[in-house]
Design a protein around this motif. Structure first.
Motif, PDB file in Angstrom:
ATOM      1  N   MET A 134     -27.412 140.114  69.022  1.00 23.55           N
ATOM      2  CA  MET A 134     -27.763 138.953  68.225  1.00 23.55           C
ATOM      3  C   MET A 134     -28.972 138.285  68.846  1.00 23.55           C
ATOM      4  O   MET A 134     -28.918 137.756  69.928  1.00 23.55           O
ATOM      5  N   LYS A 135     -30.116 138.306  68.158  1.00 26.62           N
ATOM      6  CA  LYS A 135     -31.336 137.755  68.706  1.00 26.62           C
ATOM      7  C   LYS A 135     -31.266 136.237  68.716  1.00 26.62           C
ATOM      8  O   LYS A 135     -30.715 135.611  67.817  1.00 26.62           O
ATOM      9  N   LEU A 136     -31.845 135.642  69.754  1.00 22.77           N
ATOM     10  CA  LEU A 136     -31.752 134.209  69.922  1.00 22.77           C
ATOM     11  C   LEU A 136     -32.592 133.450  68.919  1.00 22.77           C
ATOM     12  O   LEU A 136     -32.294 132.322  68.582  1.00 22.77           O
ATOM     13  N   ASN A 137     -33.658 134.074  68.400  1.00 22.96           N
ATOM     14  CA  ASN A 137     -34.608 133.320  67.609  1.00 22.96           C
ATOM     15  C   ASN A 137     -34.580 133.646  66.127  1.00 22.96           C
ATOM     16  O   ASN A 137     -35.480 133.299  65.391  1.00 22.96           O
ATOM     17  N   ILE A 138     -33.543 134.300  65.639  1.00 18.55           N
ATOM     18  CA  ILE A 138     -33.550 134.670  64.230  1.00 18.55           C
ATOM     19  C   ILE A 138     -32.338 134.155  63.491  1.00 18.55           C
ATOM     20  O   ILE A 138     -32.148 134.468  62.320  1.00 18.55           O
ATOM     21  N   LEU A 139     -31.511 133.328  64.120  1.00 15.81           N
ATOM     22  CA  LEU A 139     -30.311 132.850  63.463  1.00 15.81           C
ATOM     23  C   LEU A 139     -30.662 131.680  62.565  1.00 15.81           C
ATOM     24  O   LEU A 139     -31.194 130.690  63.002  1.00 15.81           O
ATOM     25  N   ALA A 140     -30.371 131.772  61.273  1.00 14.79           N
ATOM     26  CA  ALA A 140     -30.601 130.681  60.330  1.00 14.79           C
ATOM     27  C   ALA A 140     -29.311 130.440  59.575  1.00 14.79           C
ATOM     28  O   ALA A 140     -28.874 131.268  58.796  1.00 14.79           O
ATOM     29  N   LEU A 141     -28.668 129.314  59.821  1.00 17.67           N
ATOM     30  CA  LEU A 141     -27.389 129.005  59.205  1.00 17.67           C
ATOM     31  C   LEU A 141     -27.553 127.935  58.139  1.00 17.67           C
ATOM     32  O   LEU A 141     -28.298 126.980  58.312  1.00 17.67           O
ATOM     33  N   PHE A 142     -26.833 128.096  57.034  1.00 18.41           N
ATOM     34  CA  PHE A 142     -26.773 127.087  56.007  1.00 18.41           C
ATOM     35  C   PHE A 142     -25.375 126.493  56.086  1.00 18.41           C
ATOM     36  O   PHE A 142     -24.416 127.121  55.686  1.00 18.41           O
TER      37      PHE A 142
ATOM     38  N   ASP B 190     -24.474 122.260  66.335  1.00 18.10           N
ATOM     39  CA  ASP B 190     -25.880 122.651  66.263  1.00 18.10           C
ATOM     40  C   ASP B 190     -26.358 123.229  67.589  1.00 18.10           C
ATOM     41  O   ASP B 190     -27.541 123.200  67.903  1.00 18.10           O
ATOM     42  N   GLY B 191     -25.425 123.735  68.384  1.00 13.87           N
ATOM     43  CA  GLY B 191     -25.749 124.235  69.706  1.00 13.87           C
ATOM     44  C   GLY B 191     -26.184 125.687  69.713  1.00 13.87           C
ATOM     45  O   GLY B 191     -26.355 126.317  68.661  1.00 13.87           O
ATOM     46  N   PRO B 192     -26.352 126.251  70.897  1.00 17.26           N
ATOM     47  CA  PRO B 192     -26.879 127.611  71.027  1.00 17.26           C
ATOM     48  C   PRO B 192     -25.822 128.688  70.802  1.00 17.26           C
ATOM     49  O   PRO B 192     -24.617 128.429  70.871  1.00 17.26           O
ATOM     50  N   ILE B 193     -26.285 129.888  70.548  1.00 12.11           N
ATOM     51  CA  ILE B 193     -25.446 131.074  70.568  1.00 12.11           C
ATOM     52  C   ILE B 193     -25.414 131.549  72.014  1.00 12.11           C
ATOM     53  O   ILE B 193     -26.454 131.759  72.639  1.00 12.11           O
TER      54      ILE B 193
ATOM     55  N   LYS C  26     -38.816 127.853  77.092  1.00  7.88           N
ATOM     56  CA  LYS C  26     -38.280 126.618  76.513  1.00  7.88           C
ATOM     57  C   LYS C  26     -37.200 126.930  75.475  1.00  7.88           C
ATOM     58  O   LYS C  26     -36.117 126.342  75.482  1.00  7.88           O
ATOM     59  N   ASN C  27     -37.478 127.884  74.592  1.00  3.35           N
ATOM     60  CA  ASN C  27     -36.593 128.167  73.460  1.00  3.35           C
ATOM     61  C   ASN C  27     -35.607 129.299  73.701  1.00  3.35           C
ATOM     62  O   ASN C  27     -34.615 129.410  72.990  1.00  3.35           O
ATOM     63  N   GLY C  28     -35.880 130.133  74.697  1.00  2.00           N
ATOM     64  CA  GLY C  28     -35.023 131.284  74.949  1.00  2.00           C
ATOM     65  C   GLY C  28     -35.541 132.536  74.270  1.00  2.00           C
ATOM     66  O   GLY C  28     -36.272 132.476  73.282  1.00  2.00           O
ATOM     67  N   PHE C  29     -35.162 133.697  74.804  1.00  2.00           N
ATOM     68  CA  PHE C  29     -35.616 134.969  74.240  1.00  2.00           C
ATOM     69  C   PHE C  29     -34.665 136.082  74.655  1.00  2.00           C
ATOM     70  O   PHE C  29     -33.848 135.919  75.566  1.00  2.00           O
ATOM     71  N   GLY C  30     -34.805 137.202  73.974  1.00  2.00           N
ATOM     72  CA  GLY C  30     -33.978 138.359  74.275  1.00  2.00           C
ATOM     73  C   GLY C  30     -32.749 138.434  73.395  1.00  2.00           C
ATOM     74  O   GLY C  30     -32.667 137.807  72.338  1.00  2.00           O
TER      75      GLY C  30
ATOM     76  N   VAL D  13     -28.549 138.149  73.445  1.00  2.00           N
ATOM     77  CA  VAL D  13     -27.436 137.653  74.265  1.00  2.00           C
ATOM     78  C   VAL D  13     -26.413 138.735  74.574  1.00  2.00           C
ATOM     79  O   VAL D  13     -25.563 138.560  75.445  1.00  2.00           O
ATOM     80  N   ASN D  14     -26.465 139.855  73.868  1.00  2.00           N
ATOM     81  CA  ASN D  14     -25.608 140.990  74.207  1.00  2.00           C
ATOM     82  C   ASN D  14     -26.245 141.898  75.249  1.00  2.00           C
ATOM     83  O   ASN D  14     -25.614 142.842  75.729  1.00  2.00           O
ATOM     84  N   GLY D  15     -27.505 141.636  75.580  1.00  2.00           N
ATOM     85  CA  GLY D  15     -28.229 142.474  76.533  1.00  2.00           C
ATOM     86  C   GLY D  15     -28.984 141.615  77.529  1.00  2.00           C
ATOM     87  O   GLY D  15     -28.420 140.745  78.173  1.00  2.00           O
ATOM     88  N   ASP D  16     -30.299 141.877  77.651  1.00  2.00           N
ATOM     89  CA  ASP D  16     -31.149 141.129  78.572  1.00  2.00           C
ATOM     90  C   ASP D  16     -31.697 139.891  77.861  1.00  2.00           C
ATOM     91  O   ASP D  16     -32.234 139.998  76.748  1.00  2.00           O
ATOM     92  N   PHE D  17     -31.615 138.717  78.508  1.00  2.00           N
ATOM     93  CA  PHE D  17     -32.071 137.498  77.838  1.00  2.00           C
ATOM     94  C   PHE D  17     -32.212 136.337  78.816  1.00  2.00           C
ATOM     95  O   PHE D  17     -31.688 136.361  79.934  1.00  2.00           O
ATOM     96  N   TRP D  18     -32.917 135.307  78.347  1.00  2.00           N
ATOM     97  CA  TRP D  18     -32.965 133.989  78.982  1.00  2.00           C
ATOM     98  C   TRP D  18     -32.512 132.990  77.926  1.00  2.00           C
ATOM     99  O   TRP D  18     -33.067 132.938  76.831  1.00  2.00           O
ATOM    100  N   LEU D  19     -31.508 132.176  78.229  1.00  2.00           N
ATOM    101  CA  LEU D  19     -30.909 131.313  77.214  1.00  2.00           C
ATOM    102  C   LEU D  19     -31.875 130.271  76.686  1.00  2.00           C
ATOM    103  O   LEU D  19     -31.855 129.930  75.501  1.00  2.00           O
ATOM    104  N   GLY D  20     -32.745 129.754  77.539  1.00  2.00           N
ATOM    105  CA  GLY D  20     -33.697 128.725  77.106  1.00  2.00           C
ATOM    106  C   GLY D  20     -33.553 127.466  77.939  1.00  2.00           C
ATOM    107  O   GLY D  20     -32.449 126.979  78.163  1.00  2.00           O
ATOM    108  N   ASN D  21     -34.684 126.916  78.379  1.00  7.20           N
ATOM    109  CA  ASN D  21     -34.640 125.755  79.267  1.00  7.20           C
ATOM    110  C   ASN D  21     -34.144 124.489  78.579  1.00  7.20           C
ATOM    111  O   ASN D  21     -33.508 123.642  79.210  1.00  7.20           O
ATOM    112  N   ASP D  22     -34.420 124.354  77.279  1.00  8.75           N
ATOM    113  CA  ASP D  22     -33.860 123.208  76.559  1.00  8.75           C
ATOM    114  C   ASP D  22     -32.333 123.283  76.554  1.00  8.75           C
ATOM    115  O   ASP D  22     -31.654 122.270  76.749  1.00  8.75           O
ATOM    116  N   CYS D  23     -31.806 124.470  76.324  1.00  6.65           N
ATOM    117  CA  CYS D  23     -30.358 124.661  76.350  1.00  6.65           C
ATOM    118  C   CYS D  23     -29.790 124.422  77.745  1.00  6.65           C
ATOM    119  O   CYS D  23     -28.725 123.810  77.898  1.00  6.65           O
ATOM    120  N   LEU D  24     -30.501 124.893  78.766  1.00  8.39           N
ATOM    121  CA  LEU D  24     -30.039 124.681  80.141  1.00  8.39           C
ATOM    122  C   LEU D  24     -29.928 123.197  80.451  1.00  8.39           C
ATOM    123  O   LEU D  24     -28.967 122.751  81.092  1.00  8.39           O
TER     124      LEU D  24
END
Length: 304
Positions: free
Chosen positions: A1-9, A119-122, A155-159, A161-172
């Motif tokens: 699950m990519k950190l930057n492509i989740l769009a929820l309604f 409205d938090g992170p995955i 700042k926003n996170g990348f990668g 979450v099932n593999g290699d990633f950085w959660l994001g400094n705002d989330c931290l």
């Protein structure tokens, strides 16, 4: 699950338990086609509304519930509903995912990917490591994700979450608004494993360049590499905040991190197995306590 492509309604509904504490759920408007019946826990009839239905999904193992208006039926499930922009909006049945505020809310569940808050992170919740549940904030196991990246990415996170990633400094910053325990797990290319724990781990907000506060070292590693980053601001190739005078540490180490002059916990360094230097992914003096630079095979950072 990519950190930057989740769009929820989504919309939010609050139901209340018997002592008046809000039990939050989030409505999923477009439910992805799936055999959700495999995860069905219970079906309760003659339920007046979805708020009353939510009371049946306050504790484990319930993660989601649905309410059908024409027969006043509430169904609970042990798996979250997945959002899909291609699915139709049901007119008769409303679907809701239980809101999880911390990985600690999931005691008894399996390790996996969960959404934190309305409205938090995955995040990836590690339920298996001693002392958990843990929220994984960094992981490197494959070397397929480049960690030498600009400020906005960290700042926003990348990668993944099932593999290699950085959660994001705002989330931290949000997750460590109250100081947390940090656990760092390492595995050398030769197979040796080690870990360090810190009783206090906190990341400031962006206005302070995500300054790090970390102390209270314990574990089975011979050297406290994180101590060198305490009270340091975060640096990236396009935002130099290190304490070095002769050169920019991000250029010297090819690393984005809480850089001092420059770094001992180089776990965001270059993932490679051949050339061993200051740029390689490493934790100083591990596994051999007499050698400063030794490449690592995997790293993982977790908080609770």
């Amino acid at each position: 699950m990519k950190l930057n492509i989740l769009a929820l309604f989504v919309s939010t509904v609050e139901a209340f338990n018997g002592v008046g504490i809000p039990q939050h759920s989030k409505r999923v408007l477009r439910v992805a086609p799936a055999n959700q019946s495999v995860y069905k826990l219970d079906s309760i009839s003659e339920i007046s509304n979805h708020g009353a239905c939510a009371k049946y999904c306050k504790t484990e193992p319930c993660l989601a519930f649905s309410y059908t208006t024409d027969n006043s039926t509430c169904v609970t499930y042990s798996r979250f509903f997945e959002e899909s922009t291609h699915a139709e909006i049901s007119q008769l049945t409303s679907y809701f995912n239980r809101v999880i505020n911390h990985c600690a809310d999931l005691i008894g569940y399996s390790s996996g990917v969960y959404k934190i808050g309305t409205d938090g992170p995955i995040v990836y919740c590690d339920m298996d490591t001693e002392g958990g549940p843990w929220t994984v904030i960094q992981r490197r196991t494959q070397g397929d994700v480049d960690f030498y990246r600009p400020w906005s990415d960290f700042k926003n996170g990348f990668g993944d979450v099932n593999g290699d990633f950085w959660l994001g400094n705002d989330c931290l910053h949000l997750l460590t608004n109250v100081s947390k325990i940090l656990r760092v797990e390492l595995e050398a290319l030769t197979g040796e494993r080690g870990y360090a724990e810190y009783s206090n781990f906190q990341v400031a907000d962006e206005s302070q360049n995500y300054k790090l506060f970390v102390n209270g070292f314990s574990g089975n590693l011979s050297f406290d590499s994180m101590a060198y980053s305490n009270d340091c601001q975060f640096s990236t190739p396009d935002r130099d905040n290190d304490k070095s005078i002769p050169y920019e540490c991000t250029q010297h180490t090819k690393s984005s991190w809480w850089l001092n002059n420059c770094v001992e916990a180089q776990i965001n360094g270059i993932f490679r197995k051949s050339v061993v230097d200051a740029q390689v992914m490493r934790w100083s003096y591990f596994p051999d306590p007499s050698v400063r630079y030794q490449p690592l095979g995997t790293t993982k950072m977790m908080i609770r």
